[in-house]
Design a protein around this motif. Structure first.
Motif, PDB file in Angstrom:
ATOM      1  N   LEU A  39       7.225   8.813   8.484  1.00  0.00           N
ATOM      2  CA  LEU A  39       5.814   9.309   8.788  1.00  0.00           C
ATOM      3  C   LEU A  39       5.431   8.515  10.206  1.00  0.00           C
ATOM      4  O   LEU A  39       4.728   9.170  11.002  1.00  0.00           O
ATOM      5  CB  LEU A  39       4.955   9.142   7.798  1.00  0.00           C
ATOM      6  CG  LEU A  39       5.048   9.979   6.548  1.00  0.00           C
ATOM      7  CD1 LEU A  39       3.863   9.527   5.382  1.00  0.00           C
ATOM      8  CD2 LEU A  39       4.773  11.533   6.997  1.00  0.00           C
ATOM      9  N   GLN A  40       5.560   7.345  10.077  1.00  0.00           N
ATOM     10  CA  GLN A  40       5.013   6.539  11.125  1.00  0.00           C
ATOM     11  C   GLN A  40       5.959   6.873  12.523  1.00  0.00           C
ATOM     12  O   GLN A  40       5.344   6.987  13.683  1.00  0.00           O
ATOM     13  CB  GLN A  40       5.302   5.063  10.991  1.00  0.00           C
ATOM     14  CG  GLN A  40       4.732   4.200  12.247  1.00  0.00           C
ATOM     15  CD  GLN A  40       4.743   2.741  11.826  1.00  0.00           C
ATOM     16  OE1 GLN A  40       4.923   2.265  10.742  1.00  0.00           O
ATOM     17  NE2 GLN A  40       4.474   1.997  12.825  1.00  0.00           N
ATOM     18  N   ASN A  48      -0.305   1.834  11.825  1.00  0.00           N
ATOM     19  CA  ASN A  48      -0.453   0.371  11.542  1.00  0.00           C
ATOM     20  C   ASN A  48      -1.717  -0.005  12.059  1.00  0.00           C
ATOM     21  O   ASN A  48      -2.298  -0.730  11.320  1.00  0.00           O
ATOM     22  CB  ASN A  48       0.817  -0.469  12.267  1.00  0.00           C
ATOM     23  CG  ASN A  48       2.221  -0.225  11.462  1.00  0.00           C
ATOM     24  OD1 ASN A  48       2.219   0.003  10.275  1.00  0.00           O
ATOM     25  ND2 ASN A  48       3.221  -0.371  12.193  1.00  0.00           N
ATOM     26  N   VAL A  49      -2.069   0.275  13.133  1.00  0.00           N
ATOM     27  CA  VAL A  49      -3.448  -0.171  13.817  1.00  0.00           C
ATOM     28  C   VAL A  49      -4.716   0.570  12.867  1.00  0.00           C
ATOM     29  O   VAL A  49      -5.634  -0.078  12.665  1.00  0.00           O
ATOM     30  CB  VAL A  49      -3.424   0.388  15.204  1.00  0.00           C
ATOM     31  CG1 VAL A  49      -4.820   0.125  15.899  1.00  0.00           C
ATOM     32  CG2 VAL A  49      -2.375  -0.375  16.098  1.00  0.00           C
ATOM     33  N   VAL A  50      -4.525   1.842  12.681  1.00  0.00           N
ATOM     34  CA  VAL A  50      -5.675   2.426  11.703  1.00  0.00           C
ATOM     35  C   VAL A  50      -5.568   1.676  10.271  1.00  0.00           C
ATOM     36  O   VAL A  50      -6.637   1.859   9.986  1.00  0.00           O
ATOM     37  CB  VAL A  50      -5.356   4.249  11.627  1.00  0.00           C
ATOM     38  CG1 VAL A  50      -5.986   4.722  10.693  1.00  0.00           C
ATOM     39  CG2 VAL A  50      -5.292   4.668  13.074  1.00  0.00           C
ATOM     40  N   LYS A  51      -4.451   1.728   9.881  1.00  0.00           N
ATOM     41  CA  LYS A  51      -4.461   1.047   8.397  1.00  0.00           C
ATOM     42  C   LYS A  51      -5.220  -0.410   8.446  1.00  0.00           C
ATOM     43  O   LYS A  51      -5.703  -0.843   7.397  1.00  0.00           O
ATOM     44  CB  LYS A  51      -2.897   1.024   8.030  1.00  0.00           C
ATOM     45  CG  LYS A  51      -2.804   0.538   6.473  1.00  0.00           C
ATOM     46  CD  LYS A  51      -1.595   0.556   5.905  1.00  0.00           C
ATOM     47  CE  LYS A  51      -1.232   0.448   4.496  1.00  0.00           C
ATOM     48  NZ  LYS A  51      -1.990  -1.010   4.234  1.00  0.00           N
ATOM     49  N   SER A  52      -4.921  -1.263   9.650  1.00  0.00           N
ATOM     50  CA  SER A  52      -5.645  -2.544   9.605  1.00  0.00           C
ATOM     51  C   SER A  52      -7.102  -2.340   9.785  1.00  0.00           C
ATOM     52  O   SER A  52      -7.712  -3.076   9.085  1.00  0.00           O
ATOM     53  CB  SER A  52      -4.970  -3.230  10.572  1.00  0.00           C
ATOM     54  OG  SER A  52      -5.309  -2.950  11.916  1.00  0.00           O
ATOM     55  N   ILE A  53      -7.481  -1.452  10.484  1.00  0.00           N
ATOM     56  CA  ILE A  53      -8.939  -1.335  10.791  1.00  0.00           C
ATOM     57  C   ILE A  53      -9.478  -0.702   9.235  1.00  0.00           C
ATOM     58  O   ILE A  53     -10.634  -1.176   8.864  1.00  0.00           O
ATOM     59  CB  ILE A  53      -9.150  -0.336  11.676  1.00  0.00           C
ATOM     60  CG1 ILE A  53      -8.745  -1.176  13.071  1.00  0.00           C
ATOM     61  CG2 ILE A  53     -10.805   0.077  11.801  1.00  0.00           C
ATOM     62  CD1 ILE A  53      -9.066   0.088  14.265  1.00  0.00           C
TER      63      ILE A  53
END
Length: 1274
Positions: A39-40, A48-53
Motif C-alpha cells: 500500500l505504501q 508514515n508521515v500521516v500515521k505519525s501525525i
C-alpha cells in the motif's frame, strides 16, 4: 590452514549476502509482500508521515498544532484526481478521528466552549478526505449509534452560531469544515431504524405530540438545514442530502409536507436579492435529492405542485441569468419524470456485453460455446427491435411529454453543465418508455443536428446519443441514421469571425463513438466501425485541438479493443497514442503519414486536408496542412498530379482569403513533393502552374486585407516551383522576379525572408547567365539599393546579395564586399539608423564571403584569389569587429544585441574561411619548412598566414567580452561560438594564444548552461590573468557588475572578488600582482571608453564596490598612481555631467580617494568640496555626506583646531535648500581647509550670477522634473 575465525567470518559474510539478496527479492516481490508495504509503495506514499501525525492526535485526544492538520491536507490534496488510492486507509484515519469527536462531546458536553476548539481542527482532516474520496466512501466509517443523534444535533447548533473568519482555504480554522462533517454525520444518523420521536429525549419533558407533528429534534434539524440551503458553500449540498434522507422516512410525512410547502413559497418568490437566489438554488437542489431518494407513492402527491413551480421558474428571467439554477431545474425535471414513470424491465432494451472475467475465460476455453452464445446474442439482437404488447399497454402520464420537451430544450442550453444534465435526464426517462415513444425521443434528438441549430444543440445532441447508447436505448436498427449525424458532428467546425466554434462538439462526437464501442456486439458494429474508423482517425490526426485528437484516438482504441479483430487496428493504436498526438506538428507530419499507408485512409485524409484544413481560419494550420499534403504525395503521385492539383490550382484565385492562401501554399508543396518523387508533370499542368502567380498579381490580391500573407505564400510557391524546375516562359520569369523584388522591399521581415528563400532557388534555376549583361543588372541593382533611404529596401537587398550564386558576384565581388562592410556600420544620420538593416548586412556579408570562398575552393585556389582573402581579412573582419561594438538602443531596448549576435556568427564563419585558405596554402610550404629550424618555420608560416595571432587575439577577446556582459542569451551564444572555434574537428584554428588555458575554461561539454551567471562567471574570470585577453574581458565584466540587474551583479562580483582574493591559495605576492594588473586594466577601460556612459558609469560603480571591499589599498606605491589616474578620469567624466547615477558613483570615489593618506587626497577633497555648490540639491546633499565621512576618517585634511567647526558646519547646513546659501557655506569650508576655491569653482559653476538667479527656481528639487526623473536612475 583455515582457522575457525576465518571460517566463521566467511560464514557470517555469506549469511549477510543471503539476507541482503532475500531483502531485495522481498522488496521486488509485491505478490507475496505484506499489505502495508504494498500500500505504501503504490498507494499513499506519505503514509508514515500521516500515521505519525495521527498517532500524536489520538494520543493527545485532540489536534495540538493546527499546522499538523494543514500538513495532512497538503498531502491529501495531491491525490485529488486519484482518490481511490486513499480508500485502503480511510478506516484507519476516519474511525479514530470520529471517536475523538464523539468522546469529547460526551466528556465536555455541547455547552462547553472548549468543544469547538477540539472539533474544528479534526474536521479539517476529515473534510479533506471527503473532498478527495467523496462523502460516500468516508461516511461508511462514521459512528452511528442511536444515542449520537441528539449529540450531533446539539453540536451542529453550536457550530451554526459561529462564523467563518476567512474565505481563504489555507487560512481556515475549521468552522466550515466542522459544519460539513457534522451534517454528513447527521445524514447517517437520521437513518436509524427507530421512530425518531422515541429517540428524542425532549419528548419526556413536553409530552406527546399533537397529531402527526414532527418531534422537536426533527424541527431543530429542519431549522438549521433550511438556513444552510441559503448558503453559497458546500453546506447547501450536504444539507440537501440530509433532508432527502430525513424527510423520506416513513414517520416524517408531516415534516415532508411542511417542507414542500416551504419550497413552494421559495420557488414562487421572484426576487433579485442574492440571499434569496442562494435559497432558491438550495431549495431546488434539495427537492431533486428528495425525489431521488423518496418513495414513489408519497412523491406522486406533490409532483403536480412541484412541476408547476418548476415549469414557471424555467421560463423566468431568474433562470435565464443563472446556469447553475437551470442545471438544478433540469435535474429536478428528470426526477419528476422518473417519479411519474414506474420502473419496469422493458424487453426492447438492447442487452449489451457484461464484462465478466469468468465468462471470458469460459469463452476462450470452449470455442463452440462462444459461437453458440454469440448466436444467441445475435438472435436476441434481432428480436430487440420487436415491440411486446405489454410495453404498448403502459400508461404514460401527459406531464411526461412536457418533461421530455423541457429536457430536449435543455440539450440546446448555452452552458455545458445544463446540457450534460439534460442528456442524462433524456437517458433516464427514455429507459422507462415504450419502444415507440423512445423512437420519437430519438427522432427529436436527431433534429438537434440541423444546420440551422447552433453548436450548443449539436453538443447536447451528441451527449444525449451517448447516454442512449450506454443505456441500451439505441437499437442497432437505428445506428445507420445515427452514425450519419455523428460523422457530421466529428467534423463540425463553424467559422465565427476570426475564429471558429465546434471543438466541444467534435469532442462529444468522439465520446459517442467511444460509447458505441462499449455498448454493442461486434456483429452489430462491423459495418458501423468500417464507416467510423476513417473519420475518427482523420480527427485524431488533423484536428486543431489536442483534446479532440486524443478523444478521437481513445474512441478508435476502445472500438479496436472491444470489437475484435480490425485490420491494422493494433498498429494504428500504437502509432496514434496519447503522447504522439500531443504535438500538432507531429500529428500532421508523422502520425498521419504512418497511418495513411494502410488501406482505406489515404483518400479521407487527403479530402480532409483539401476541404477543411487548407481553407482553415488559422494561418499556422493552413501552412501545416500544405506540408502534410505534400508528405502524402509519395503514396499516390499520379492521383496528386492529376486530381489534387486540379482542385488546388483554381482555388488560388478564390475570393476567400483563407482558401487562396492555403491553396497557393498547398500547390507549391505538392509540386515540390512530386519533384522529389521523380514524377514529371505534364506540359499542360506546368503551364497552369506557371500562370498562378501572374493571375494572382493581375487580380490585385496583394492589396487590402490579407495581402501580406499572400505575398509570403507566393514566395514559397515560387521557391517550390523553382526547385522543381517547372517550365516558365521568359515573360513569366521576369514577372516572378519583379514579384520577388517587390517582396524584398516589404517592411515585414517574414515576407522578406520568404522572398530571399525563393530568390535563392529562382536565380540559379531561371537566370543562369549566358552573358554578363543579365547578371550585372541584378547584382548592381541590389548593390545600389544598399544606399536606399528606405530601410526596408536596405534590409532586403542585403539579404538578397547573400544568396546570389558566385557567377553573379564574380565580376563585382570587391564592390559587393565593400558596400556590405559599410552597411554594417552605424549610420551617421540618426533618421537612417536601422538595427535590422545592419543585422541583415552582417548576415549577407558572411554569406557572400562563404559563396566566393567556396567557388574559389572548387577551382582549387589560385594566386589570383589572394586579393579576395586579403579583403576579407583586412576589410570584412574589421567591419565585423566594429559590429561587435554596436550597442545601439531604441524604444525596443538593446537592439544592438541583434547586430552583435550576428557579428559573432559572421566572425566565426569568416575565420573558417581564412583558416581553410591557410591550410591549402601551407601544403606547398611543407617541403621548404623541412629544411629550416622549427621556430623559423612557425614564424614564417605565421607571417604568410591570413589568420595570424593578432587576428586571433582580437577574435577571442571580442567574443570573450560578449561572454561576460549582461544579456544571458548573448553570453550563452558567445560561449558556444568559442567552444566551436576551439574544438573544430574539420578546420584547425591556429595561433590562438594560451589555447590550453582557454580549453580549460571552456571545456567540450555541450550541456553546460553558459547563460547561468553563477556557472559562467567563475570560469571566464580566470582569463583576467592573461594579459592579451584581460582588457577586453574586463570591459564587458564591469558592465555586468555595475549594471542594474541585481542577481547578475551579485554573481559576477562574487566571481571577481574570489579571483582577486585568491581564496583557494595563500600566495600573497600573487594576490598583489593580480590586484595590480587589474587596477592597470581598469584604468585602461576608463581611458578607452571615456565619455561613454554605457561603460564608464558601471565601471565607476565597480571601482566603488571594490573600494568598499578594501581593494586597491595594499598596492604600496602603485596605490597613489592608481588613485591619480582614477582622479583624472573622474574629473573629466563628471564635468558638466547630468547623470545622477554617474554623479553619485563619482562623489563616492572622490570620498574614497580623499580618505587615503597620500598627497593625492587633497586634490580629491578639493574636488569633492566643489560639488557642495552643485545645481542639483540631491548631489549637494550626497557630497556633504561624503565630506563628513572623509573628515572623520582623515583628520589631516583640516587643521585639528578647525575640525569640530567644519563638522558642525556640514551637519547643520541644509544642503538641499537655497543654492546661494550652500555656496557660502562651501566657501567657509574651503577656508577652514586652507584650500584655494578659485579654479575649481570657476570650472564647476560655468554660469554667471545673474543667470543663476534667473534659473534658481528651475533647479529647485521639487520644481525640477528632470532632477526627479534622473534621481530615479533613468
Amino acid at each position: 590452514m583455515v582457522t575457525m575465525e576465518d571460517a566463521a567470518a566467511k560464514l557470517n559474510k555469506n549469511g549477510e549476502e543471503e539476507i541482503a539478496n532475500a531483502k531485495v527479492e522481498e522488496e521486488e516481490d509485491d505478490e507475496h509482500d505484506c499489505k502495508e508495504r504494498v500500500l505504501q509503495k503504490y498507494f499513499l506514499q506519505e503514509w508514515n508521515v500521516v500515521k505519525s501525525i495521527l498517532d500524536d492526535i489520538v494520543s493527545a485526544g485532540r489536534v495540538s498544532d493546527l499546522s499538523s492538520a494543514y500538513k495532512i491536507r497538503t498531502i491529501m490534496d495531491k491525490y485529488q484526481e486519484e482518490g481511490q488510492l486513499l480508500e485502503p486507509y480511510l478506516e484507519t484515519i476516519v474511525s479514530p478521528l470520529m471517536f475523538i469527536i464523539r468522546s469529547k462531546i460526551i466528556d465536555l458536553g455541547t455547552d462547553s466552549d472548549e468543544i469547538l476548539e477540539v472539533v474544528k481542527p479534526v474536521c479539517i482532516i476529515i473534510y479533506t478526505l471527503v473532498t478527495v474520496c467523496g462523502h460516500k466512501a468516508v461516511t461508511k466509517f462514521f459512528p452511528h449509534q442511536v444515542s449520537d443523534l441528539e449529540l450531533a444535533v446539539s453540536l451542529l447548533e453550536k457550530c451554526h452560531a459561529t462564523n467563518t473568519t476567512t474565505s481563504l482555504r489555507h487560512e481556515s480554522t475549521g468552522e466550515m469544515e466542522a459544519k460539513c462533517v457534522i451534517l454528513l454525520w447527521l445524514s447517517i444518523l437520521v437513518l436509524v431504524p427507530f421512530d425518531i420521536s422515541s429517540v428524542d429525549t425532549s419528548m419526556a419533558q413536553t409530552g406527546h405530540l399533537k397529531g402527526d407533528e414532527p418531534p422537536p429534534l426533527v424541527l431543530r434539524i429542519l431549522e438549521f438545514s433550511k438556513d444552510y440551503l441559503s448558503n453559497a458553500g458546500p453546506m447547501r449540498t450536504i444539507s440537501g442530502l440530509l433532508l432527502s434522507r430525513l424527510l423520506t422516512r416513513p414517520d416524517m410525512l408531516k415534516a415532508f409536507t411542511s417542507f414542500t410547502e416551504w419550497t413552494h413559497e421559495v420557488l414562487s418568490l421572484s426576487s433579485d436579492n442574492v440571499m434569496d437566489h442562494f435559497r432558491l438554488l438550495g431549495a431546488v437542489e434539495a427537492l431533486a435529492a428528495i425525489l431521488k431518494a423518496g418513495s414513489r407513492k408519497v412523491l406522486l402527491d406533490v409532483v403536480p405542485i412541484v412541476w408547476n413551480d418548476v415549469s414557471a421558474l424555467m421560463k423566468s428571467s431568474v433562470a435565464g441569468r443563472s446556469p447553475l439554477l437551470r442545471k438544478y431545474l433540469v435535474k429536478l425535471t428528470q426526477r419528476i419524470g422518473l417519479v411519474c414513470l414506474p420502473h419496469r424491465s422493458l424487453s426492447w432494451h438492447y442487452k449489451g456485453k457484461v464484462a465478466s472475467l469468468g465468462q471470458d475465460l469460459l469463452a476462450n476455453n470452449a470455442k463452440s460455446t462462444d459461437h453458440c452464445s454469440h448466436g444467441v446474442d445475435m438472435k436476441s439482437s434481432k428480436n430487440q427491435s420487436m415491440i411486446s404488447e405489454e410495453d404498448e399497454e403502459m400508461d404514460v402520464p401527459e406531464v411526461v411529454e412536457e418533461i421530455i420537451e423541457v429536457l430536449l430544450t435543455g440539450l440546446k442550453d448555452t452552458d455545458t453543465v445544463v446540457r450534460w444534465s439534460a442528456a442524462k435526464g433524456i437517458g433516464r426517462v427514455t429507459s422507462r418508455l415504450t419502444f415507440s415513444l423512445s423512437d420519437e425521443v430519438l427522432s427529436s434528438v436527431l433534429e438537434l443536428f440541423s444546420p440551422r441549430e447552433g453548436d450548443g444543440s449539436w453538443h447536447g445532441g451528441c451527449l444525449a446519443l451517448a447516454e442512449l447508447a450506454r443505456r441500451g436505448l439505441l437499437l442497432p436498427i437505428s445506428l445507420t441514421k445515427v452514425v450519419n449525424v455523428v460523422v457530421k458532428a466529428l467534423h463540425y467546425d463553424v467559422r465565427r469571425g476570426p475564429h471558429s466554434v465546434g471543438a466541444h462538439v467534435r469532442d462529444a462526437a468522439a465520446y459517442v463513438c467511444w460509447a458505441f464501442g462499449r455498448a454493442y456486439y461486434h456483429a452489430d458494429m462491423r459495418s458501423i466501425l468500417d464507416q467510423l474508423a476513417p473519420h475518427l482517425l482523420t480527427v485524431a490526426c488533423y484536428d486543431r485541438e489536442v483534446n479532440c485528437r486524443r478523444a478521437a484516438a481513445a474512441a478508435f482504441q476502445e472500438n479496436v479493443g472491444r470489437q475484435g479483430n480490425y485490420p491494422h487496428g493494433i498498429d494504428i493504436v500504437n502509432t496514434a497514442d496519447y503522447f504522439a498526438l500531443s504535438s500538432r506538428v507531429n500529428s500532421y507530419l508523422n502520425v498521419a503519414v504512418s497511418i495513411a499507408k494502410y488501406e482505406g485512409y489515404l483518400s479521407p485524409f487527403v479530402d480532409e486536408l483539401l476541404t477543411s484544413k487548407m481553407c482553415h481560419w488559422d494561418k499556422g494550420l493552413r501552412e501545416l496542412a500544405a506540408k502534410a499534403l505534400s508528405d502524402l504525395v509519395n503514396y499516390d503521385p499520379e492521383h496528386f498530379a492529376n486530381s489534387v492539383l486540379e482542385k488546388i490550382i483554381p482555388s488560388t484565385l478564390s475570393t476567400d482569403l483563407c482558401m487562396r492562401h492555403g491553396a497557393t501554399l498547398a500547390a507549391g508543396e505538392v509540386v515540390l513533393a512530386l519533384h522529389k518523387c521523380s514524377h514529371t508533370l505534364s506540359a499542360e499542368k506546368q503551364k497552369q502552374l506557371a500562370g498562378v502567380v501572374p493571375a494572382i498579381d493581375k487580380a490585385r490580391l496583394y492589396r487590402g486585407k490579407g495581402g501580406e500573407i499572400m505575398r509570403a505564400a507566393v514566395s514559397r510557391f515560387i521557391e517550390c516551383t523553382s526547385i522543381a524546375h517547372v517550365l516558365l516562359p521568359d515573360k513569366i520569369k521576369r514577372s516572378l522576379l519583379d514579384t520577388l523584388n517587390e517582396n524584398l522591399r516589404h517592411p515585414n521581415a517574414q515576407i522578406q525572408l520568404a522572398a530571399v528563400g525563393a530568390l535563392k532557388h529562382f536565380v540559379p534555376a531561371y537566370l543562369q547567365p549566358t552573358n554578363g549583361k543579365g547578371t550585372s543588372d541584378i547584382t548592381a541593382k541590389y548593390i545600389e539599393q544598399l544606399s536606399d533611404p528606405n530601410v526596408a529596401v536596405r534590409r532586403g537587398s542585403a539579404l538578397a546579395l547573400g544568396i546570389l550564386p558566385s557567377e553573379f558576384l564574380a565580376k563585382r565581388w570587391r564592390e559587393v564586399l565593400t558596400k556590405l562592410s559599410k552597411s554594417c556600420e552605424i549610420e551617421e544620420n540618426l533618421e537612417d539608423r536601422d538595427a535590422e538593416a545592419r543585422v541583415n548586412a552582417v548576415k549577407g556579408l558572411a554569406a557572400v564571403c562563404e559563396i566566393l570562398a567556396e567557388s574559389r575552393a572548387s577551382a582549387h585556389f589560385e594566386e589570383d584569389d589572394m586579393p579576395l582573402f586579403l579583403l576579407i581579412k583586412n576589410e570584412v573582419m574589421r567591419s565585423l569587429f566594429k559590429a561587435l561594438d554596436d550597442y545601439s538602443v531604441d524604444n525596443r531596448g538593446d537592439v544592438g544585441s541583434w547586430v552583435r549576435e550576428a557579428a559573432m556568427d559572421a566572425l566565426e564563419r569568416c575565420t573558417y574561411i581564412l583558416c581553410r585558405r591557410d591550410a591549402i596554402g601551407s601544403q606547398s610550404d611543407i617541403e621548404e619548412s623541412s629544411h629550416v629550424s622549427e621556430h623559423y618555420a612557425i614564424r614564417k608560416n605565421q607571417m604568410n598566414s591570413l589568420f595570424d595571432e593578432e587576428l586571433a587575439i582580437s577574435l577571442v577577446g571580442g567574443i570573450l567580452k560578449q561572454a561576460v556582459e549582461k544579456m544571458d542569451k548573448l553570453r550563452e551564444f558567445a560561449a558556444k561560438v568559442l567552444q566551436r572555434i576551439l574544438y573544430n574537428n574539420k578546420i584547425s584554428i591556429p595561433f590562438i594564444p594560451y589555447r590550453e588555458k582557454l580549453e580549460e575554461v571552456i571545456p567540450t561539454d555541450t550541456d553546460l548552461k553558459w547563460g547561468v551567471p553563477t556557472l559562467s562567471y567563475p570560469r571566464f574570470i580566470q582569463l583576467l590573468k592573461i594579459s592579451c585577453y584581460s582588457r577586453s574581458l574586463l570591459s564587458g565584466l564591469v558592465v555586468a557588475i555595475g549594471g542594474l540587474q541585481e542577481s547578475l551583479g551579485k554573481a559576477s562580483l562574487a566571481a571577481l572578488i574570489d579571483y582577486l582574493q585568491m581564496t583557494k591559495t595563500q600566495n600573497v605576492d600573487e594576490r598583489v600582482s593580480r590586484e595590480l594588473n587589474f587596477s592597470t586594466d581598469i584604468l585602461w577601460v576608463l581611458q578607452e571608453y571615456k565619455k561613454c556612459d554605457r561603460v564608464i558609469t558601471p565601471t565607476m560603480k565597480t571601482i566603488e564596490i571594490l573600494f568598499s571591499k578594501k581593494f586597491f589599498l595594499s598596492m604600496e606605491a602603485h596605490t597613489a598612481a592608481f588613485c591619480a589616474g582614477l582622479l583624472d578620469s573622474i574629473k573629466m567624466e563628471l564635468r558638466a555631467c547630468k547623470d545622477f547615477t554617474k554623479l553619485y558613483s563619482g562623489i563616492a570615489l572622490l570620498g574614497y580617494i580623499a580618505s587615503i593618506s597620500e598627497p593625492i587626497n587633497i586634490q580629491a577633497f578639493s574636488h569633492l568640496l566643489s560639488f557642495l555648490g552643485h545645481r542639483y540639491p540631491k548631489i549637494r546633499k550626497a557630497s556633504a555626506e561624503q565630506v563628513y565621512l572623509v573628515l572623520l576618517q582623515n583628520g589631516n585634511l583640516v587643521p585639528e583646531n578647525q575640525m569640530e567647526k567644519a563638522l558642525e558646519l556640514i551637519s547643520e547646513t541644509c544642503w538641499e535648500g537655497d543654492l546661494e546659501e550652500a555656496k557660502q557655506q562651501r566657501l567657509q569650508l574651503y577656508e577652514l581647509a586652507s584650500l584655494d576655491p578659485g579654479p575649481l569653482l570657476k570650472g564647476s559653476s560655468g554660469v554667471s550670477k545673474k543667470d543663476m538667479e534667473q534659473k534658481q527656481s528651475i533647479y529647485d528639487e521639487h520644481a525640477s522634473y528632470s532632477a526627479l526623473v534622473e534621481s530615479s536612475g533613468f
